[in-house]
Design a protein around this motif. Structure first.
Motif, PDB file in Angstrom:
ATOM      1  N   GLY A 269     -22.157 -16.257  -6.183  1.00  0.00           N
ATOM      2  CA  GLY A 269     -22.950 -15.756  -7.305  1.00  0.00           C
ATOM      3  C   GLY A 269     -23.911 -16.799  -7.835  1.00  0.00           C
ATOM      4  O   GLY A 269     -24.227 -17.780  -7.149  1.00  0.00           O
TER       5      GLY A 269
ATOM      6  N   HIS B 164     -21.161 -11.156 -10.684  1.00  0.00           N
ATOM      7  CA  HIS B 164     -21.073 -12.552 -10.238  1.00  0.00           C
ATOM      8  C   HIS B 164     -22.265 -13.364 -10.740  1.00  0.00           C
ATOM      9  O   HIS B 164     -22.911 -14.096  -9.987  1.00  0.00           O
ATOM     10  N   SER B 165     -22.565 -13.199 -12.019  1.00  0.00           N
ATOM     11  CA  SER B 165     -23.627 -13.979 -12.672  1.00  0.00           C
ATOM     12  C   SER B 165     -23.070 -14.523 -13.979  1.00  0.00           C
ATOM     13  O   SER B 165     -22.254 -13.882 -14.635  1.00  0.00           O
TER      14      SER B 165
ATOM     15  N   ALA C 134     -20.519 -24.336 -11.461  1.00  0.00           N
ATOM     16  CA  ALA C 134     -20.925 -23.689 -10.208  1.00  0.00           C
ATOM     17  C   ALA C 134     -19.919 -23.958  -9.097  1.00  0.00           C
ATOM     18  O   ALA C 134     -19.605 -23.066  -8.297  1.00  0.00           O
TER      19      ALA C 134
ATOM     20  N   TYR D 201     -20.825 -20.817  -7.055  1.00  0.00           N
ATOM     21  CA  TYR D 201     -22.110 -20.218  -7.419  1.00  0.00           C
ATOM     22  C   TYR D 201     -23.249 -21.198  -7.112  1.00  0.00           C
ATOM     23  O   TYR D 201     -23.033 -22.397  -6.971  1.00  0.00           O
TER      24      TYR D 201
END
Length: 252
Positions: free
Chosen positions: A23, A48-49, A128, A133
């Motif tokens: 993401g 997925h943000s 992240a 991500y």
């Protein structure tokens, strides 16, 4: 602008797929650029943000505006307050250099501001890594050309979806995405110190930079400021400099 939104959303999806990541994450400042990115990544990957609000001796209004974006876009959100860590680290660094009588007071505000930006970058990459991500940057064409970003700070990212859009075009993207009017009309600021605005610090307006990038004729003094900023900040847009390859020695 709806077509541009669709293209950017598809590009974000494709990039996550190609990099085998899960993401996207963005730092939310309460400004137009990060707000547009938040809406884009939420559309691209709804589940997925992530938006990260990172107060750091900064205005409470910035955090409130960032929360407006969270509420409006519906993006998943986390807040990490960096104020205490920043102050401890900056004071420690300053004290050690002062002990050598080498502290440059003229550079103090800039050093302080850059440390904030780099602490935020480190925070984003730590988060992240946890989620696997990619870190999404918020720099637009005007900021990129003039080098108005902190090297390895807000410039330290994996993706730059707004890089080809002028500031005025980013505002248009914001309108198409439904970003709150208050944020679209807000004076651009990195929030690095009280009362700081981008245009005041640069000495030139975003409208002038946008026009210059489009090839329109602008005030000669403004053009000179823009070109000098561009030349002075070339190192920010380049890979780290390396010497020629001396590894392979020839026998004499």
């Amino acid at each position: 602008m709806d077509k541009h939104v669709d293209q950017l959303v598809n590009w974000l999806k494709q990039t996550v797929e190609e990099t085998n990541t899960n993401g996207l994450v963005v730092g939310l400042s309460g400004g137009i650029d990060s707000s547009v990115v938040a809406y884009l990544i939420k559309q691209a990957l709804p589940n997925h943000s992530l938006g990260v609000i990172m107060p750091c001796s900064s205005s409470s209004e910035d955090a409130e505006d960032a929360q407006l974006v969270v509420n409006g876009s519906g993006i998943n959100q986390v807040t990490v307050n960096l104020t205490e860590q920043h102050q401890l680290l900056f004071d420690n660094i300053k004290q050690q250099v002062q002990n050598k009588n080498e502290w440059n007071e003229e550079k103090e505000r800039l050093a302080d501001a850059n440390l904030r930006a780099r602490l935020r970058m480190s925070t984003l990459y730590t988060i992240a890594t946890n989620y696997n991500y990619l870190v999404v940057g918020t720099d637009n064409a005007a900021e990129w050309y003039t080098g108005y970003f902190t090297k390895f700070g807000d410039g330290g990212v994996d993706l730059v979806p707004l890089l080809h859009y002028t500031k005025s075009e980013v505002r248009e993207l914001g309108k198409a995405l439904g970003v709150p009017e208050k944020i679209i009309n807000k004076a651009p600021s990195a929030g690095l110190w009280h009362g700081q605005t981008d245009e005041q610090e640069m000495g030139v307006s975003y409208d002038s930079i946008d026009a210059y990038l489009k090839g329109d004729k602008i005030d000669e003094q403004d053009a000179d400021i823009i070109e000098k900023m561009h030349q002075r900040t070339a190192h920010k847009r380049a890979l780290p400099v390396a010497p020629p390859n001396f590894h392979h020695f020839t026998q004499e």
